[in-house]
Design a protein around this motif. Structure first.
Motif, PDB file in Angstrom:
ATOM      1  N   ILE A  28       0.745  -1.068  -0.002  1.00 46.06           N
ATOM      2  CA  ILE A  28      -0.038   0.114  -0.318  1.00 46.06           C
ATOM      3  C   ILE A  28       0.747   1.250  -0.089  1.00 46.06           C
ATOM      4  O   ILE A  28       1.518   1.409   0.980  1.00 46.06           O
ATOM      5  CB  ILE A  28      -0.823   0.064   1.373  1.00 46.06           C
ATOM      6  CG1 ILE A  28      -1.652  -1.348   1.280  1.00 46.06           C
ATOM      7  CG2 ILE A  28      -1.742   1.195   1.182  1.00 46.06           C
ATOM      8  CD1 ILE A  28      -2.554  -1.474   2.347  1.00 46.06           C
ATOM      9  N   PRO A  29       0.814   2.203  -1.093  1.00 39.83           N
ATOM     10  CA  PRO A  29       1.774   3.240  -1.300  1.00 39.83           C
ATOM     11  C   PRO A  29       1.126   4.288  -0.327  1.00 39.83           C
ATOM     12  O   PRO A  29      -0.148   4.521  -0.283  1.00 39.83           O
ATOM     13  CB  PRO A  29       1.749   3.381  -2.713  1.00 39.83           C
ATOM     14  CG  PRO A  29       0.608   2.925  -3.209  1.00 39.83           C
ATOM     15  CD  PRO A  29       0.129   1.752  -2.469  1.00 39.83           C
ATOM     16  N   ALA A  30       1.928   5.185   0.206  1.00 40.21           N
ATOM     17  CA  ALA A  30       1.676   6.388   0.688  1.00 40.21           C
ATOM     18  C   ALA A  30       1.289   7.603  -0.396  1.00 40.21           C
ATOM     19  O   ALA A  30      -0.157   8.023  -0.494  1.00 40.21           O
ATOM     20  CB  ALA A  30       2.584   7.080   1.369  1.00 40.21           C
ATOM     21  N   ARG A  31       1.756   7.504  -1.482  1.00 39.03           N
ATOM     22  CA  ARG A  31       1.266   8.519  -2.671  1.00 39.03           C
ATOM     23  C   ARG A  31       1.443   7.478  -3.998  1.00 39.03           C
ATOM     24  O   ARG A  31       2.483   7.160  -4.230  1.00 39.03           O
ATOM     25  CB  ARG A  31       2.328   9.284  -2.959  1.00 39.03           C
ATOM     26  CG  ARG A  31       2.256  10.527  -1.652  1.00 39.03           C
ATOM     27  CD  ARG A  31       3.284  11.681  -2.045  1.00 39.03           C
ATOM     28  NE  ARG A  31       3.425  12.435  -0.733  1.00 39.03           N
ATOM     29  CZ  ARG A  31       2.545  13.554  -0.593  1.00 39.03           C
ATOM     30  NH1 ARG A  31       1.595  13.689  -1.420  1.00 39.03           N
ATOM     31  NH2 ARG A  31       2.441  14.152   0.503  1.00 39.03           N
TER      32      ARG A  31
ATOM     33  N   LEU B 115      -4.751   4.161   5.188  1.00 41.66           N
ATOM     34  CA  LEU B 115      -3.736   4.191   5.996  1.00 41.66           C
ATOM     35  C   LEU B 115      -2.776   5.579   6.293  1.00 41.66           C
ATOM     36  O   LEU B 115      -2.394   5.753   7.050  1.00 41.66           O
ATOM     37  CB  LEU B 115      -2.413   3.072   5.542  1.00 41.66           C
ATOM     38  CG  LEU B 115      -2.868   1.688   5.647  1.00 41.66           C
ATOM     39  CD1 LEU B 115      -1.772   0.859   5.273  1.00 41.66           C
ATOM     40  CD2 LEU B 115      -3.435   1.352   6.943  1.00 41.66           C
ATOM     41  N   PHE B 116      -3.240   6.195   4.990  1.00 40.96           N
ATOM     42  CA  PHE B 116      -2.565   7.741   4.895  1.00 40.96           C
ATOM     43  C   PHE B 116      -3.499   9.038   4.825  1.00 40.96           C
ATOM     44  O   PHE B 116      -4.548   8.897   4.212  1.00 40.96           O
ATOM     45  CB  PHE B 116      -1.380   7.697   4.079  1.00 40.96           C
ATOM     46  CG  PHE B 116      -0.342   6.717   4.096  1.00 40.96           C
ATOM     47  CD1 PHE B 116       0.577   7.062   5.104  1.00 40.96           C
ATOM     48  CD2 PHE B 116      -0.483   5.415   3.562  1.00 40.96           C
ATOM     49  CE1 PHE B 116       1.647   5.928   5.225  1.00 40.96           C
ATOM     50  CE2 PHE B 116       0.478   4.660   3.817  1.00 40.96           C
ATOM     51  CZ  PHE B 116       1.569   4.740   4.520  1.00 40.96           C
ATOM     52  N   ASP B 117      -3.342   9.946   5.614  1.00 41.72           N
ATOM     53  CA  ASP B 117      -3.850  11.249   5.285  1.00 41.72           C
ATOM     54  C   ASP B 117      -2.928  12.116   4.489  1.00 41.72           C
ATOM     55  O   ASP B 117      -1.977  12.676   5.224  1.00 41.72           O
ATOM     56  CB  ASP B 117      -4.400  11.882   6.637  1.00 41.72           C
ATOM     57  CG  ASP B 117      -5.068  13.283   6.532  1.00 41.72           C
ATOM     58  OD1 ASP B 117      -5.187  13.454   5.307  1.00 41.72           O
ATOM     59  OD2 ASP B 117      -4.947  14.169   7.366  1.00 41.72           O
ATOM     60  N   CYS B 118      -2.979  12.325   3.428  1.00 40.62           N
ATOM     61  CA  CYS B 118      -1.996  13.204   2.632  1.00 40.62           C
ATOM     62  C   CYS B 118      -2.400  14.611   2.103  1.00 40.62           C
ATOM     63  O   CYS B 118      -3.461  14.489   1.539  1.00 40.62           O
ATOM     64  CB  CYS B 118      -1.511  12.006   1.300  1.00 40.62           C
ATOM     65  SG  CYS B 118      -0.784  10.584   1.995  1.00 40.62           S
ATOM     66  N   ASN B 119      -1.539  15.315   1.859  1.00 39.70           N
ATOM     67  CA  ASN B 119      -1.381  16.545   1.013  1.00 39.70           C
ATOM     68  C   ASN B 119      -0.383  16.677   0.344  1.00 39.70           C
ATOM     69  O   ASN B 119       0.589  15.863   0.377  1.00 39.70           O
ATOM     70  CB  ASN B 119      -2.133  17.739   2.090  1.00 39.70           C
ATOM     71  CG  ASN B 119      -0.950  18.082   2.857  1.00 39.70           C
ATOM     72  OD1 ASN B 119       0.186  17.623   2.930  1.00 39.70           O
ATOM     73  ND2 ASN B 119      -1.496  18.838   4.068  1.00 39.70           N
TER      74      ASN B 119
ATOM     75  N   ALA C 208       4.750   7.824   8.572  1.00 37.35           N
ATOM     76  CA  ALA C 208       4.695   9.185   8.121  1.00 37.35           C
ATOM     77  C   ALA C 208       5.497   9.571   7.088  1.00 37.35           C
ATOM     78  O   ALA C 208       6.536   9.437   7.328  1.00 37.35           O
ATOM     79  CB  ALA C 208       4.359   9.954   9.176  1.00 37.35           C
ATOM     80  N   HIS C 209       5.217  10.462   6.148  1.00 35.13           N
ATOM     81  CA  HIS C 209       5.879  10.975   5.158  1.00 35.13           C
ATOM     82  C   HIS C 209       6.170  12.424   5.031  1.00 35.13           C
ATOM     83  O   HIS C 209       4.913  12.972   4.971  1.00 35.13           O
ATOM     84  CB  HIS C 209       5.661  10.351   3.874  1.00 35.13           C
ATOM     85  CG  HIS C 209       6.712  10.673   2.800  1.00 35.13           C
ATOM     86  ND1 HIS C 209       6.303  11.018   1.641  1.00 35.13           N
ATOM     87  CD2 HIS C 209       7.994  10.475   2.496  1.00 35.13           C
ATOM     88  CE1 HIS C 209       7.368  11.146   0.779  1.00 35.13           C
ATOM     89  NE2 HIS C 209       8.303  10.807   1.308  1.00 35.13           N
ATOM     90  N   TRP C 210       7.232  13.119   4.964  1.00 34.29           N
ATOM     91  CA  TRP C 210       7.385  14.407   4.521  1.00 34.29           C
ATOM     92  C   TRP C 210       7.861  14.619   3.225  1.00 34.29           C
ATOM     93  O   TRP C 210       8.998  14.253   2.923  1.00 34.29           O
ATOM     94  CB  TRP C 210       8.263  15.343   5.684  1.00 34.29           C
ATOM     95  CG  TRP C 210       8.519  16.852   5.191  1.00 34.29           C
ATOM     96  CD1 TRP C 210       9.518  17.376   4.790  1.00 34.29           C
ATOM     97  CD2 TRP C 210       7.597  17.591   5.456  1.00 34.29           C
ATOM     98  NE1 TRP C 210       9.254  18.741   4.835  1.00 34.29           N
ATOM     99  CE2 TRP C 210       8.009  18.963   5.174  1.00 34.29           C
ATOM    100  CE3 TRP C 210       6.127  17.644   6.183  1.00 34.29           C
ATOM    101  CZ2 TRP C 210       7.522  20.069   5.354  1.00 34.29           C
ATOM    102  CZ3 TRP C 210       5.544  19.032   6.202  1.00 34.29           C
ATOM    103  CH2 TRP C 210       6.018  20.190   5.807  1.00 34.29           C
ATOM    104  N   ASN C 211       7.206  15.171   2.198  1.00 34.76           N
ATOM    105  CA  ASN C 211       7.800  15.294   0.580  1.00 34.76           C
ATOM    106  C   ASN C 211       8.160  16.466   0.459  1.00 34.76           C
ATOM    107  O   ASN C 211       8.236  16.658  -0.881  1.00 34.76           O
ATOM    108  CB  ASN C 211       6.381  14.752   0.114  1.00 34.76           C
ATOM    109  CG  ASN C 211       6.517  14.533  -1.353  1.00 34.76           C
ATOM    110  OD1 ASN C 211       7.467  13.858  -1.497  1.00 34.76           O
ATOM    111  ND2 ASN C 211       5.812  15.052  -2.242  1.00 34.76           N
TER     112      ASN C 211
END
Length: 661
Positions: A534-537, A564-568, A581-584
């Protein structure tokens, strides 16, 4: 190619001389025997390492740095490369890249552009592009594309951010002009074929004649892969065998049909010369990609064997062809195409040598001979497809992690179409098309391509057409290859001892799949849940994500990322008890954003970390710059991390992209 560090030239040459000297002394002292055989094999192995080192140095060329922002690129379009998932790709000989000195310019770079923006070879262009060194492996232990780029002398890859603009440049060197002229001829021929046949069938025809895959639709490629027919799109042994064999057979027939000429020349050797010429011509028209070069060398050895009054199809001829290829291109030993083609060819030659020759009746009527010939042909086709599929199966599993369930059936149906209709009529049509006479022949080839495409689509749409298989431990592939060699080379019943070894890749238990994957630059990550990745993005580093998930035998499920992720645009936060968690952004997060990220067990940042997370693991840009892609395994309250870069070692194709660590 698997050494962890790059040996100096003097050490490689000294080791080669010592190994050859020891083999010579042992051979003289023992007068042959097992000891001499082992010493000779050791000397050959060391000599192969020496050739590999010399080849590595002979192709050495600058590699661009990883530019932080798009840069101006000027140069000549040398060729149109196979398209990627994001668009068409141009192979460029650069004359200017940002502020790099002339000595720092790479030999070639490859830039992705819009399909509509693709320009033909020979054009001088200017474009602004995001540019960096060739990409490292998608995951630890995965295939190293940067190594391929090193030996192809491609020192940079990127994507265009502005339109491609034509410009005027000073005349390039003669060698480059000649290469661009040949490629321009190929590109023009490919466009004529597509214009005559239409994109659906003409795109495949152009790929099979000139090597240009620009017009093949992605869904066609997917169907060919799922049906086990993708090898037909790549110019390789099948195409060279059909073109060379067709020219050879046609020449022998025409010579035999003219009694005056047949009595005055050796028809078989003359036909072999014409077959050799056909293979050489096809190699030039195809653009000489690596698979075509290997196939041309193999076919050339077979025709030379005929000229030397030796058997054209034998394990001896195959060994000579392999030796020539490894002397010229030692890096081919690491390429899946070389491994699969020679494993399949060795298995087929061994099959021919093992099968009893059928008795030919002299005076049998046609209504008896025809069913017998048909039955023999059907049995031979099934045996050939089955043996070739079994021989290449371990390599397909290990490198591509795909098994085409109905590949045998699809190849049996397509084999007569490609051998008797598609390739011969394509060859004649392509040869006559510049004269405007190729239309009727290309029409027949188009019908055969449509039949092949229909078979591929029907097969790919069947339930369970493709099975994803995780890669086994690295040692299983050499063991399987050893088993295939025993089956092919050993005489008598003891050859069956190779069967359990040949099945090592298929039967050995798979290692545990990681719980988390992070791309080489920290821009993408994926979490394993059961047998799903399952990818974050879902759209970030999609190719690397697909390579990793297939390698670990996981099913990619982009739709589940929202669970699994809440992304912006800037970050992805773990939902509930999410693992990561990921910082892009390349700029570090502020205190509030970093506190939100630290709620996860693992925090991944493309930027430098502003600090530690209480009770959590933090991986930032500095970690990925040194370690590359990472796989994480949960161990109690902690994590075990496997990095890609330490497995690559310190070699010329790894040094430009990574600092010392």
């Amino acid at each position: 190619m698997a050494l962890p560090v790059e040996p100096p030239v003097w050490l490689a040459l000294l080791a080669g001389l010592l190994a050859v000297g020891v083999a010579f002394v042992v051979g003289r002292l023992t007068q042959g025997g097992v000891a001499a055989l082992l010493a000779g094999l050791l000397a050959l192995a060391v000599a192969g390492g020496v050739v590999g080192k010399l080849r590595t140095e002979s192709v050495r060329a600058p590699v661009v740095p990883d530019f932080a922002a798009p840069v101006l690129v000027q140069g000549f379009v040398v060729d149109v490369a196979s398209p990627g998932s994001s668009g068409g790709r141009l192979l460029i000989a650069p004359t200017l890249i940002a502020d790099l000195d002339h000595a720092e310019l790479p030999h070639r770079i490859r830039i992705t552009v819009d399909r509509e923006a693709v320009v033909g070879p020979g054009s001088a262009i200017r474009v602004r592009a995001g540019l960096g060194p060739p990409p490292p492996p998608a995951s630890p232990g995965a295939y190293d594309f940067a190594r391929d780029a090193w030996f192809d002398r491609v020192g940079g890859v990127g994507f265009a951010v502005t339109e491609v603009q034509p410009i005027a440049l000073a005349e390039p060197p003669m060698r480059l002009r000649l290469a661009m002229a040949v490629n321009a001829m190929r590109w023009s021929l490919a466009r004529r074929i597509v214009s005559t046949m239409g994109e659906r069938s003409g795109g495949i025809a152009a790929a099979m004649v000139t090597g240009h895959e620009h017009w093949i639709a992605p869904e066609q490629t997917d169907a060919m892969r799922a049906s086990g027919l993708a090898h037909i799109l790549s110019i390789s042994g099948l195409h060279m065998a059909i073109v060379g064999g067709f020219a050879f057979a046609a020449a022998r027939l025409l010579i035999a049909a003219w009694p005056w000429l047949a009595l005055r020349i050796d028809g078989k050797k003359t036909a072999a010369l014409l077959g050799l010429a056909a293979v050489g011509t096809y190699l030039i028209v195809s653009g000489a990609p690596s698979p075509a070069v290997r196939a041309a060398i193999t076919a050339g050895v077979a025709f030379l064997a005929i000229l030397a009054d030796r058997r054209a199809i034998s394990l001896d001829a195959l060994a000579v062809a392999a030796m020539v290829i490894l002397l010229l291109y030692p890096e081919a030993a690491t390429e899946p195409g070389f491994q699969m083609s020679f494993a399949a060819t060795a298995a087929l030659v061994a099959l021919v040598e093992a099968l009893p020759r059928p008795v030919r009746e002299i005076e049998a009527p046609w209504w008896i001979r025809f069913p017998q010939a048909a039955g023999t042909w059907i049995v031979a086709s099934v045996a050939i497809s089955l043996v070739a599929g079994l021989a290449t199966g371990p390599f397909a599993m290990h490198h591509f992690n795909r098994v085409a369930s109905y590949g045998l059936i699809a190849n049996l149906l397509v084999a007569p179409i490609s051998s008797f209709l598609m390739m011969p009529f394509l060859a004649i049509g392509a040869a006559l098309e510049p004269l405007g006479l190729g239309g009727p022949f290309l029409a027949v080839a188009g019908w055969s391509i449509d039949m092949m495409t229909a078979i591929a689509e029907r097969t790919a749409g069947a339930p369970g057409a493709t099975v994803t298989v995780a890669s086994g431990p690295d040692w299983t592939l050499p063991v399987a290859f050893l088993g295939i060699l025993i089956l092919c080379l050993w005489r008598g019943r003891l050859r069956w001892l190779g069967v359990p070894l040949a099945l090592a890749v298929a039967l050995w238990p798979r290692p545990e799949a990681p719980d988390l994957w992070i791309s080489s630059d920290g821009s993408a990550l994926a979490v394993r849940r059961a047998e799903q990745a399952i990818p974050a993005r879902p759209d970030s580093r999609r190719f690397a994500l697909e390579v990793w998930s297939r390698r670990r035998g996981l099913t990619l499920d982009p739709a589940a990322s929202q669970d699994l992720f809440d992304c912006n645009r800037r970050r992805c936060l773990a939902i509930g008890e999410g693992a990561a968690a990921h910082w892009n952004q390349r700029r570090a997060p502020d205190a509030e954003a970093f506190a939100e990220l630290c709620r996860a067990r693992v925090v991944v940042l493309r930027s430098p970390a502003p600090g530690p997370c209480p009770g959590g693991l933090v991986l930032d840009a500095e970690d990925f710059e040194v370690g590359g892609a990472a796989e994480l395994y949960r161990r109690g309250d902690g994590w075990r991390i496997v990095w890609a870069e330490p497995l690559r070692g310190r070699r010329p194709w790894t040094e430009p992209a990574r600092p010392e660590a």
